[in-house]
Design a protein around this motif. Structure first.
Motif, mmCIF file in Angstrom:
data_model
loop_
_atom_site.group_PDB
_atom_site.id
_atom_site.type_symbol
_atom_site.label_atom_id
_atom_site.label_comp_id
_atom_site.label_asym_id
_atom_site.label_seq_id
_atom_site.Cartn_x
_atom_site.Cartn_y
_atom_site.Cartn_z
ATOM 1 N N PRO A 159 47.669 128.278 19.155
ATOM 2 C CA PRO A 159 49.096 128.654 19.078
ATOM 3 C C PRO A 159 49.451 129.358 17.771
ATOM 4 O O PRO A 159 50.305 130.253 17.748
ATOM 5 N N HIS A 160 48.781 128.991 16.691
ATOM 6 C CA HIS A 160 49.048 129.663 15.408
ATOM 7 C C HIS A 160 48.486 131.081 15.416
ATOM 8 O O HIS A 160 49.084 131.995 14.828
ATOM 9 N N ALA A 161 47.347 131.265 16.084
ATOM 10 C CA ALA A 161 46.783 132.608 16.204
ATOM 11 C C ALA A 161 47.723 133.526 16.977
ATOM 12 O O ALA A 161 47.939 134.687 16.608
ATOM 13 N N ARG A 162 48.309 132.989 18.056
ATOM 14 C CA ARG A 162 49.274 133.792 18.829
ATOM 15 C C ARG A 162 50.482 134.160 17.960
ATOM 16 O O ARG A 162 50.969 135.294 18.010
ATOM 17 N N GLU A 163 50.952 133.214 17.162
ATOM 18 C CA GLU A 163 52.109 133.488 16.314
ATOM 19 C C GLU A 163 51.767 134.514 15.239
ATOM 20 O O GLU A 163 52.595 135.377 14.901
ATOM 21 N N LEU A 164 50.546 134.472 14.691
ATOM 22 C CA LEU A 164 50.123 135.490 13.728
ATOM 23 C C LEU A 164 50.203 136.886 14.330
ATOM 24 O O LEU A 164 50.682 137.823 13.691
ATOM 25 N N VAL A 200 41.342 137.605 14.726
ATOM 26 C CA VAL A 200 42.295 136.696 15.386
ATOM 27 C C VAL A 200 42.601 137.200 16.796
ATOM 28 O O VAL A 200 42.659 136.421 17.756
ATOM 29 N N ASP A 231 39.296 122.008 17.422
ATOM 30 C CA ASP A 231 39.844 122.873 16.357
ATOM 31 C C ASP A 231 40.327 124.199 16.933
ATOM 32 O O ASP A 231 41.347 124.743 16.495
ATOM 33 N N ALA A 270 43.647 123.654 18.477
ATOM 34 C CA ALA A 270 44.687 123.502 17.451
ATOM 35 C C ALA A 270 45.058 124.853 16.842
ATOM 36 O O ALA A 270 46.221 125.113 16.516
ATOM 37 N N PHE A 271 44.062 125.752 16.701
ATOM 38 C CA PHE A 271 44.299 127.041 16.053
ATOM 39 C C PHE A 271 44.975 128.047 16.978
ATOM 40 O O PHE A 271 45.697 128.943 16.510
ATOM 41 N N ARG A 287 52.085 137.808 16.885
ATOM 42 C CA ARG A 287 53.499 138.160 17.122
ATOM 43 C C ARG A 287 54.167 138.622 15.833
ATOM 44 O O ARG A 287 54.943 139.591 15.823
#
Length: 311
Positions: free
Chosen positions: A66-71, A6, A60, A63-64, A73
């Motif tokens: 911002p969620h990767a950044r949150e993972l 990630v 895709d 889309a992924f 964090r």
């Protein structure tokens, strides 16, 4: 999910070049490609489209991202939570309106750069267990109450003696007094539903009753401070004890009176407890702050139980 993959994906997305991402991560370009390929296989989608200019995110991939950044964090916060000095200082207080909370607010004003987690555990046994397990860094308690000897690895220092005051409704027989002596309280019903057998505050009030012959009642359920204030305001026969430094708010129509108690003035001893091997750097700052602002009143005209002796 493989956080290394990630992290590689985010680096490649930010740079737009696998080669640049490889340099930032100190790995080979081939390693970057393999990590991204594994991540794409796990997700079942293509994340990048290779072009002459480098690598562009697919729909895709967009889309992924911002969620990767949150993972990443969340992972960083998880690591920080178990590293002293990188996680907040965790301190236990009895109640949000207590003098202990006021001490912590003063500490926060003096040291706003220190992150704090303030929690509220029930009694000294739970607090000591949390200190020894590392769940908290410090706790404010009355020590050493009978039946609650501190383990050798838990240290304490007395930081505040809080004067007790009598709280009455407007129709109470003592409501008009500017102060009352302990002897004048004899025969009056002092209602304290928060007293729970086995707690350190119960040990304190048991000694107060034994010393001065007072009548303290703990009947009925404890619905919290708001319900207690409502009952005291409406019941002329009842009064209660409150710490002088406790922050109380009640409707103007209650007409409650806070009356100093004298001759002697009962004081509730607050101590700071911590583990002798706790490495959190902010703990030393807290202890230094409290030492500079401590208000311990071992003076004539005050009373504390015999076991409330500074260590």
């Amino acid at each position: 999910m493989d956080l290394t993959a990630v992290r590689t994906f985010v680096a490649a997305a930010d740079s737009g070049q696998f080669q640049v991402a490889a340099a930032e991560l100190a790995v080979t370009q081939q390693a970057v490609s393999k990590r991204i390929a594994v991540l794409e296989r796990d997700l079942g989608v293509r994340l990048f489209t290779r072009t002459a200019r480098g690598a562009q995110l697919t729909i895709d991939g967009q889309a992924f991202l911002p969620h990767a950044r949150e993972l990443l964090r969340v992972a960083e916060r998880a690591v920080d939570s178990v590293h002293a000095g990188r996680r907040p200082l965790r301190v236990d207080v009895i109640a949000s309106r207590s003098a202990q909370s006021a001490l912590m607010r003063g500490f926060h004003r003096a040291h706003p750069e220190i992150d704090l987690d303030v929690v509220m555990l029930f009694d000294i046994d739970k607090a000591v267990a949390a200190i020894r397990s590392g769940a908290i860094d410090a706790s404010f308690r009355a020590v050493a109450a009978p039946g609650h000897p501190l383990p050798e690895d838990v240290k304490s220092v007395r930081v505040l003696d809080e004067n007790l005051q009598l709280l009455t409704g407007p129709a109470h027989a003592l409501a008009g007094a500017r102060s009352v002596t302990v002897a004048q309280l004899t025969g009056h019903r002092i209602w304290m539903p928060g007293i729970v057998p086995g707690t350190e505050w119960t040990a304190y009030y048991d000694d107060l009753v034994a010393e001065f012959g007072l009548t303290i009642e703990a009947t009925g359920p404890n619905f919290g401070s708001d319900a207690l204030l409502d009952t005291i305001a409406d019941t002329p026969a009842l009064a209660t004890f409150m710490g002088a430094d406790s922050r109380l708010v009640w409707p103007a129509g209650h007409g409650l009176r806070r009356i100093p108690v004298t001759d002697p003035t009962p004081v509730y001893p607050h101590s700071l407890l911590w583990h002798r091997d706790n490495p959190h750097p902010a703990l030393a700052t807290l202890r230094t702050h409290l030492a500079a602002t401590a208000a311990v009143r071992n003076v004539a005209g005050t009373w504390v139980p015999g076991w409330a002796i500074p260590r």
